[in-house]
Design a protein around this motif. Sequence first.
Motif, PDB file in Angstrom:
ATOM      1  N   ASN A 127     -14.564   5.223   1.197  1.00  0.00           N
ATOM      2  CA  ASN A 127     -13.982   3.879   1.278  1.00  0.00           C
ATOM      3  C   ASN A 127     -12.722   3.769   0.422  1.00  0.00           C
ATOM      4  OD1 ASN A 127     -16.027   3.048   2.969  1.00  0.00           O
ATOM      5  ND2 ASN A 127     -17.234   2.082   1.344  1.00  0.00           N
ATOM      6  N   PHE A 128     -12.759   4.397  -0.739  1.00  0.00           N
ATOM      7  CA  PHE A 128     -11.616   4.353  -1.635  1.00  0.00           C
ATOM      8  C   PHE A 128     -10.422   5.085  -1.030  1.00  0.00           C
ATOM      9  CE2 PHE A 128      -9.216   6.138  -5.266  1.00  0.00           C
ATOM     10  CZ  PHE A 128      -8.846   4.951  -5.885  1.00  0.00           C
ATOM     11  N   PHE A 129     -10.669   6.260  -0.473  1.00  0.00           N
ATOM     12  CA  PHE A 129      -9.595   7.012   0.183  1.00  0.00           C
ATOM     13  C   PHE A 129      -8.975   6.188   1.309  1.00  0.00           C
ATOM     14  CE2 PHE A 129     -11.401  11.500  -0.908  1.00  0.00           C
ATOM     15  CZ  PHE A 129     -10.959  11.342  -2.215  1.00  0.00           C
ATOM     16  N   ASN A 130      -9.820   5.551   2.105  1.00  0.00           N
ATOM     17  CA  ASN A 130      -9.334   4.761   3.243  1.00  0.00           C
ATOM     18  C   ASN A 130      -8.559   3.533   2.776  1.00  0.00           C
ATOM     19  OD1 ASN A 130     -10.425   6.483   5.166  1.00  0.00           O
ATOM     20  ND2 ASN A 130     -12.397   5.415   5.191  1.00  0.00           N
ATOM     21  N   LYS A 131      -9.067   2.872   1.763  1.00  0.00           N
ATOM     22  CA  LYS A 131      -8.425   1.649   1.273  1.00  0.00           C
ATOM     23  C   LYS A 131      -6.991   1.922   0.824  1.00  0.00           C
ATOM     24  CE  LYS A 131      -8.551  -1.850  -2.358  1.00  0.00           C
ATOM     25  NZ  LYS A 131      -9.265  -2.372  -3.551  1.00  0.00           N
ATOM     26  N   HIS A 132      -6.780   3.051   0.173  1.00  0.00           N
ATOM     27  CA  HIS A 132      -5.462   3.371  -0.360  1.00  0.00           C
ATOM     28  C   HIS A 132      -4.669   4.322   0.539  1.00  0.00           C
ATOM     29  CE1 HIS A 132      -5.972   1.334  -4.227  1.00  0.00           C
ATOM     30  NE2 HIS A 132      -7.230   1.719  -4.181  1.00  0.00           N
ATOM     31  N   ASN A 133      -5.218   4.603   1.720  1.00  0.00           N
ATOM     32  CA  ASN A 133      -4.548   5.508   2.656  1.00  0.00           C
ATOM     33  C   ASN A 133      -4.151   6.820   1.990  1.00  0.00           C
ATOM     34  OD1 ASN A 133      -4.562   3.657   4.903  1.00  0.00           O
ATOM     35  ND2 ASN A 133      -2.896   2.541   3.891  1.00  0.00           N
ATOM     36  N   LEU A 134      -5.073   7.353   1.207  1.00  0.00           N
ATOM     37  CA  LEU A 134      -4.777   8.577   0.473  1.00  0.00           C
ATOM     38  C   LEU A 134      -4.847   9.792   1.383  1.00  0.00           C
ATOM     39  CD1 LEU A 134      -6.754   7.950  -2.844  1.00  0.00           C
ATOM     40  CD2 LEU A 134      -4.302   7.750  -2.453  1.00  0.00           C
ATOM     41  N   THR A 135      -3.797  10.558   1.373  1.00  0.00           N
ATOM     42  CA  THR A 135      -3.750  11.820   2.109  1.00  0.00           C
ATOM     43  C   THR A 135      -3.413  12.924   1.117  1.00  0.00           C
ATOM     44  OG1 THR A 135      -1.408  11.483   2.651  1.00  0.00           O
ATOM     45  CG2 THR A 135      -3.038  10.724   4.263  1.00  0.00           C
ATOM     46  N   PHE A 136      -3.831  14.122   1.441  1.00  0.00           N
ATOM     47  CA  PHE A 136      -3.660  15.236   0.509  1.00  0.00           C
ATOM     48  C   PHE A 136      -2.981  16.408   1.208  1.00  0.00           C
ATOM     49  CE2 PHE A 136      -7.367  12.730  -0.623  1.00  0.00           C
ATOM     50  CZ  PHE A 136      -7.112  12.419  -1.951  1.00  0.00           C
ATOM     51  N   ASP A 137      -2.076  17.036   0.473  1.00  0.00           N
ATOM     52  CA  ASP A 137      -1.297  18.139   1.043  1.00  0.00           C
ATOM     53  C   ASP A 137      -2.085  19.432   1.134  1.00  0.00           C
ATOM     54  OD1 ASP A 137       0.944  16.492   1.262  1.00  0.00           O
ATOM     55  OD2 ASP A 137       1.613  16.967  -0.781  1.00  0.00           O
ATOM     56  N   MET A 161      -2.619  13.001  -6.504  1.00  0.00           N
ATOM     57  CA  MET A 161      -3.542  13.046  -7.632  1.00  0.00           C
ATOM     58  C   MET A 161      -3.970  11.629  -8.003  1.00  0.00           C
ATOM     59  SD  MET A 161      -5.072  15.080  -9.728  1.00  0.00           S
ATOM     60  CE  MET A 161      -5.748  15.275 -11.375  1.00  0.00           C
ATOM     61  N   ILE A 162      -5.227  11.465  -8.350  1.00  0.00           N
ATOM     62  CA  ILE A 162      -5.727  10.173  -8.786  1.00  0.00           C
ATOM     63  C   ILE A 162      -5.197   9.892 -10.189  1.00  0.00           C
ATOM     64  CG2 ILE A 162      -7.785   8.830  -9.284  1.00  0.00           C
ATOM     65  CD1 ILE A 162      -7.528   9.514  -6.363  1.00  0.00           C
ATOM     66  N   ASP A 163      -4.598   8.717 -10.375  1.00  0.00           N
ATOM     67  CA  ASP A 163      -4.124   8.345 -11.698  1.00  0.00           C
ATOM     68  C   ASP A 163      -4.968   7.198 -12.240  1.00  0.00           C
ATOM     69  OD1 ASP A 163      -3.247   6.063 -10.367  1.00  0.00           O
ATOM     70  OD2 ASP A 163      -1.156   6.686 -10.317  1.00  0.00           O
ATOM     71  N   ASN A 164      -4.649   6.764 -13.455  1.00  0.00           N
ATOM     72  CA  ASN A 164      -5.459   5.737 -14.103  1.00  0.00           C
ATOM     73  C   ASN A 164      -5.407   4.397 -13.383  1.00  0.00           C
ATOM     74  OD1 ASN A 164      -6.200   7.588 -16.006  1.00  0.00           O
ATOM     75  ND2 ASN A 164      -4.864   6.815 -17.612  1.00  0.00           N
TER      76      ASN A 164
END
Length: 228
Positions: A36-46, A1-4
């Motif tokens: 770009n934001f997802f890639n920068k933070h290596n965000l993956t989702f279940d 989840m995206i946080d502040n």
Amino acid sequence: MIDNKLLMDFEKILPRRHIHTATSLEEVLIDQDTLNFFNKHNLTFDAPIDVLKAGCILGLFKECLKLEIHLIEGETISSALGIISDQHDTKFARYENWIESETLHDFYKNALPILKTIKLHKLKINAFTIVNDVAMKQSQLDGEDHNKRPLDRFKVREGMLFIQEHPFSEKKITPKMVIEARKTANLTQKQSAELVCVDERTWQRWESGDRAMSKAVYKLYLIETKQI
């Protein structure tokens, strides 16, 4: 989840001018800033729903920045509409559509005209509170807390203002009253803030006297904590 914390970083990497916003959640998910934001933070989702929640938050946050209505000490979406309603004695069908949205796609789409309405009335909201709005909406869609519509604070506030009388005669809600109400409820500042849909810092300012709590919010808190 995206946080502040992540949202603050997202704000930093966005262009200062010509922010592109999406008219649908589908567009948000293929938006270059989002990717770009997802890639920068290596965000993956279940799960796919987690992607939708993240996209909904980022898209609406960008819209707030584009409209220049984001302010850390601003209102929530619901409370901003409550202020507009107080000033103009009107109700918002758009708000009803927003809280009744049956999918996150509709939730995103129905939020856009609301943000423009807030802009039109020259109000500011704390766009970070959108994280909570999306989380509560998904909780509602998942069938959790279905007897208590978690986003429906505006109706409660409207009812307080136009139907019921205040059970107190004070002209102003003092810091002492706020502190005593919280201690009676045996809640932390953060828990209390969440009950009336504001951030913890706003609650702290009410208790310190830096900012006055409105009678409507005070009564909402008393109702939520069963003190009246």
